[in-house]
Design an enzyme around this catalytic site. Sequence first.
Site, PDB file in Angstrom:
ATOM      1  N   PHE A 155      12.482  30.770  -9.236  1.00  0.00           N
ATOM      2  CA  PHE A 155      11.830  30.722 -10.551  1.00  0.00           C
ATOM      3  C   PHE A 155      11.827  29.299 -10.643  1.00  0.00           C
ATOM      4  CE2 PHE A 155      14.001  34.905 -10.406  1.00  0.00           C
ATOM      5  CZ  PHE A 155      12.451  35.417 -11.462  1.00  0.00           C
ATOM      6  N   GLU A 156      11.382  28.932 -11.344  1.00  0.00           N
ATOM      7  CA  GLU A 156      10.942  27.247 -11.545  1.00  0.00           C
ATOM      8  C   GLU A 156      11.690  26.265 -12.021  1.00  0.00           C
ATOM      9  OE1 GLU A 156       7.433  26.499 -14.703  1.00  0.00           O
ATOM     10  OE2 GLU A 156       7.736  28.677 -13.670  1.00  0.00           O
ATOM     11  N   ALA A 157      13.091  26.532 -12.546  1.00  0.00           N
ATOM     12  CA  ALA A 157      14.007  26.461 -13.687  1.00  0.00           C
ATOM     13  C   ALA A 157      15.053  25.790 -11.894  1.00  0.00           C
ATOM     14  CB  ALA A 157      15.077  26.807 -14.340  1.00  0.00           C
ATOM     15  N   ASN A 206       5.396  21.026 -15.393  1.00  0.00           N
ATOM     16  CA  ASN A 206       6.846  20.421 -14.957  1.00  0.00           C
ATOM     17  C   ASN A 206       7.293  20.142 -13.648  1.00  0.00           C
ATOM     18  OD1 ASN A 206       7.618  22.545 -17.145  1.00  0.00           O
ATOM     19  ND2 ASN A 206       7.693  24.747 -15.777  1.00  0.00           N
TER      20      ASN A 206
END
Lengths: 268, 337
Positions: free
Chosen positions: A54-56, B132
């Site tokens: 997950f990108e976080a 991002n």
Amino acid sequence: MANYSEDFTPQEMIVVAGSKTLIDNKVVFAGTGLPMVAITLAQLTHGPGIVPVFEAGAVGPELSRGLPLSVGGSRTTYKANYLLGLNSAFELTQRGFCDFGFIGGAEIDPYGNLNSTMMGRFPEDYQKPKTRLPGSGGASDMACSCERTIIIMVHEPRRFAEKISYITSPGYLDGSPNARWRAGLVGQGPYRVITTKAVMGFDDETKRMKLIATMPGETVNSVQDATGFKLIIPDDVYEFEPPTVEEVRLIREVIDPQGYFVRKKIKE
Amino acid sequence: MIEWTGLSPDEARQFLANKDKSKRDKRMSLKEAVQKFVKDGDNVGVGGFVNARQPVAIVHEIIRQGRKDLTLSFASAGLGPEYLAGAMALDESKNSIKRMEFAYFAHEAFGISPLLRYLTENNKVELEDWSNYDMSARLKAGSIGIPFIPCRSPLGSDMLKTNRAKVIDCPFTGRPIMLLPASHPNVAIIHVQEADIYGNCRTQGPMFTCPEMSMASAHTIITCDRLIEHDDMTRFPNRVTIPFFSVDAVIEVPFGAFPGNCNGLYYFDEKHTAEFRGACEKLRKGDPTPLQNYYDTYIFGVENTTELINKIPLSQIQYIQKIEPGIRLDAGYTVLG
């Protein structure tokens, strides 16, 4: 003979097809929404060894504490094997640690380029778009640098357009030979497009979208009619098998009982 | 040369070189911190990610005081910019966003951002879209004192036509590579689970881009759910994610990320988020009354987050604590007031 479901929804079909496209023991970088549901289903069925990223920041968590409502939420972090932040997650994609990126978009063109930024004229109306969408998030990073990309879309003619308003996440760009390589990209590009009506791939030569399978109840013609550009139709198109009763039960009762992602619209 | 928003790399270096980096007690009221460190026209780095660890308490205080012409820098966010956008939509003479450098502004499972649509479709804010990774890498460049950072994504995207990235042929491989300008916000606003009085922070769950954002910015305001003893903080030195000399103000604000998720402490309050988001959607469609009522009740009608939380039913607060699946914080420390 599998015990097929008789009352599945188009979204459940997408989730099951998405899940079946995933390969056990691969590292899958997941965008928000239906990709998270599909990964969880794959982990519960044929792919217990799938490693979600997950990108976080969370890498390889167990998704057993409920469906994550956000790729940065607590449910992505339970028993994670590695947990830093956004830079570390995206650095993994550039380095080559992520086999698949799993994303969606509002619009797609024949070369698998995706738009999740704006509708309207670009660049003229960029600062005052007709409709503003949420923006890239990490989708463009996944599309660029995961080794392959799996794309989930709602299948409507206006969403499948020869020319899209804005390229957020690069597919095969203009489709010319080695376009991605020449642009400086490292990932190989789109692998599958999974929709409410079909599973599609891309022609090796022209890089244009080609039909692979129709969803139950759809035909080659109904899929083409719902597509705003000409699809390549090979001779060996087949009908994708329907979800089983067990797969539908897992989605409804175990993975997304509140219907956060599966009964809602996929993406605005 | 490009136009730098916030500080240029050389200004940022000069600023930090001259800054008091002593280990001193940085506790103050949130009012004072916002008065001191958030100015009209500032580039504000918004910590957290989408609706997790959003600096909601700090944003509410900014709104109460009123700040104009802000540039917001973030990768993905929901509540923080939505609250600022709502304040702007209700009274542009008191609060306003001039520009956003960002990758994603929405609420994931809870829906799109009504006010991103409102502001952009009415051309009220200047946009610079990035990915991002871009926003995170720009802050990383800022945090390590280099003017740019090479990045591979999103090469080939239309984002490059309107942002300040440059594509060059790599001097070593000859292949195209993208260069992103460093980001140095004037102030970073960040909520964490635990901090000590000097500003050392220990975060739970993903770090998002908070450490880079703090170290890239000229100033950092930290709110924390719990202020802990310095000795407890330094029991685990490599769990300090933001070091004290990067921080200017520390304020203990329990539930400072509410109604968002704070890993280990509370999950998303869906009900409250829906109430706020629903009022934003009504404003977008032409009826500002519900949003005005929301602000009058939960922001202008209270002095601080404690008073806001007092307006939420206890059962709702207990519920978001009960369903939080993150790892609970260590309990072996003294909680400071």
